[in-house]
Design a protein around this motif. Sequence first.
Motif, short mmCIF file in Angstrom:
data_model
loop_
_atom_site.label_atom_id
_atom_site.label_comp_id
_atom_site.label_asym_id
_atom_site.label_seq_id
_atom_site.Cartn_x
_atom_site.Cartn_y
_atom_site.Cartn_z
N ASN A 174 7.89 2.92 -0.81
CA ASN A 174 7.25 1.96 -1.71
C ASN A 174 5.83 2.44 -1.98
OD1 ASN A 174 5.41 0.82 0.36
ND2 ASN A 174 7.31 0.01 1.25
N PRO A 175 5.10 1.78 -2.87
CA PRO A 175 3.75 2.26 -3.18
C PRO A 175 2.81 2.30 -1.98
CG PRO A 175 4.51 0.75 -4.89
CD PRO A 175 5.52 0.68 -3.77
N ASP A 176 3.08 1.49 -0.96
CA ASP A 176 2.17 1.41 0.19
C ASP A 176 2.43 2.48 1.25
OD1 ASP A 176 0.84 -0.85 -0.85
OD2 ASP A 176 2.40 -2.18 -0.06
N ASN A 177 3.65 3.01 1.33
CA ASN A 177 3.93 3.95 2.42
C ASN A 177 4.28 5.37 1.95
OD1 ASN A 177 6.60 3.84 1.52
ND2 ASN A 177 7.39 2.77 3.31
N VAL A 178 4.37 5.59 0.64
CA VAL A 178 4.80 6.90 0.18
C VAL A 178 3.80 7.99 0.52
CG1 VAL A 178 3.84 6.70 -2.17
CG2 VAL A 178 5.84 8.15 -1.75
N SER A 179 2.53 7.67 0.57
CA SER A 179 1.54 8.69 0.93
C SER A 179 1.74 9.14 2.37
CB SER A 179 0.11 8.16 0.73
OG SER A 179 -0.12 7.02 1.53
N GLU A 180 2.13 8.23 3.26
CA GLU A 180 2.41 8.60 4.64
C GLU A 180 3.61 9.54 4.72
OE1 GLU A 180 3.77 6.60 8.92
OE2 GLU A 180 3.24 5.31 7.22
N ALA A 181 4.66 9.23 3.93
CA ALA A 181 5.84 10.09 3.92
C ALA A 181 5.48 11.49 3.43
CB ALA A 181 6.91 9.48 3.02
N ILE A 182 4.66 11.57 2.41
CA ILE A 182 4.25 12.87 1.89
C ILE A 182 3.44 13.64 2.92
CG2 ILE A 182 2.79 13.99 0.14
CD1 ILE A 182 3.74 11.77 -1.81
N ALA A 183 2.56 12.93 3.64
CA ALA A 183 1.77 13.58 4.68
C ALA A 183 2.65 14.10 5.80
CB ALA A 183 0.74 12.61 5.23
N PRO A 187 7.03 17.09 1.00
CA PRO A 187 8.30 17.35 0.32
C PRO A 187 8.11 17.89 -1.09
CG PRO A 187 7.76 15.04 0.13
CD PRO A 187 6.68 15.66 0.98
N TYR A 188 9.21 18.40 -1.64
CA TYR A 188 9.20 18.76 -3.05
C TYR A 188 9.14 17.51 -3.92
CZ TYR A 188 10.69 20.43 -7.60
OH TYR A 188 10.75 20.69 -8.94
N ALA A 189 9.86 16.46 -3.49
CA ALA A 189 9.95 15.25 -4.30
C ALA A 189 10.19 14.05 -3.41
CB ALA A 189 11.07 15.37 -5.34
N VAL A 190 9.94 12.87 -3.96
CA VAL A 190 10.27 11.60 -3.32
C VAL A 190 11.15 10.79 -4.26
CG1 VAL A 190 8.27 11.47 -1.79
CG2 VAL A 190 8.07 10.62 -4.13
N ASP A 191 11.98 9.94 -3.68
CA ASP A 191 13.00 9.21 -4.43
C ASP A 191 12.93 7.75 -4.03
OD1 ASP A 191 15.39 8.17 -5.49
OD2 ASP A 191 16.49 10.02 -5.15
N ALA A 210 2.37 2.02 -9.79
CA ALA A 210 1.64 2.13 -8.53
C ALA A 210 2.25 3.21 -7.64
CB ALA A 210 1.64 0.78 -7.82
N PHE A 211 3.57 3.32 -7.67
CA PHE A 211 4.24 4.32 -6.85
C PHE A 211 3.90 5.73 -7.32
CE2 PHE A 211 7.78 7.01 -5.57
CZ PHE A 211 7.98 6.63 -4.24
N VAL A 212 4.04 5.97 -8.61
CA VAL A 212 3.75 7.30 -9.15
C VAL A 212 2.28 7.66 -8.92
CG1 VAL A 212 3.68 8.75 -11.22
CG2 VAL A 212 5.61 7.19 -10.83
N ASP A 213 1.39 6.70 -9.12
CA ASP A 213 -0.03 6.96 -8.89
C ASP A 213 -0.28 7.32 -7.43
OD1 ASP A 213 -0.59 6.43 -11.53
OD2 ASP A 213 -1.44 4.45 -11.19
N ALA A 214 0.39 6.63 -6.50
CA ALA A 214 0.23 6.92 -5.07
C ALA A 214 0.74 8.31 -4.73
CB ALA A 214 0.93 5.86 -4.24
N VAL A 215 1.87 8.68 -5.34
CA VAL A 215 2.41 10.03 -5.11
C VAL A 215 1.44 11.08 -5.63
CG1 VAL A 215 4.25 11.62 -5.75
CG2 VAL A 215 4.80 9.26 -5.18
#
Length: 221
Positions: A174-183, A187-191, A210-215
Amino acid sequence: MISALSSSSIATNRVRTKICGVTTAADAQAAAAAGADAIGLVFAAGSSRAISIARAGEITAALPPFVARVALFMDNEARLVEQVLASLPIDLLQFHGSESAAFCASFDTPFAKAVPMGEPGVRLVEWAERYDRAAALLLDANRVGQAGGQGETFDWQAKLESVAQPIIIAGGLNPDNVSEAIACFSPYAVDVSSGVERERGAKCSAKMKAFVDAVNQAGRA
């Protein structure tokens, strides 16, 4: 575009975004306007986000250029996969069931294979070896036989083996946790699916933005 995945040509400076479970042309256009690189069309039987080929045609026709169309299946018959490919401009197939490597590779179309990270003892390297022709491996939180899109995460702190295929992270984003997943994974991508919905099967434009901006922000960090 996500369909051009290959370990030898990945740009590492930007994480791509896929919005999955799109059910209307309006939601597809909103996803594209938010900056999504790809949208996912679900054909898995029994999914609350499953759509017909006719509806998928309306959605793909509404998309602007350079947004990839991904068709998601889960143990569907080959006949349906072939019908979808014959009817729609699909860039990537995504398989979430117990499909064999030979089945996934039989359609002469790039494919991603979902790995059930919720399954105890799952070893990513074994999946990478089995599905060595996959354009990417999608790490989801489901167990074997379960569908994705349940809004649950897997253990992001688990140590993963290095594999040749590009990695897509899914499950509970979600927009709040995707940055943690990327850290955690770079990854190449998130879904994402349920994490950008206002109700099941209906996307929220503000959440997608908000999600795309966070990514994008996480990718620049």
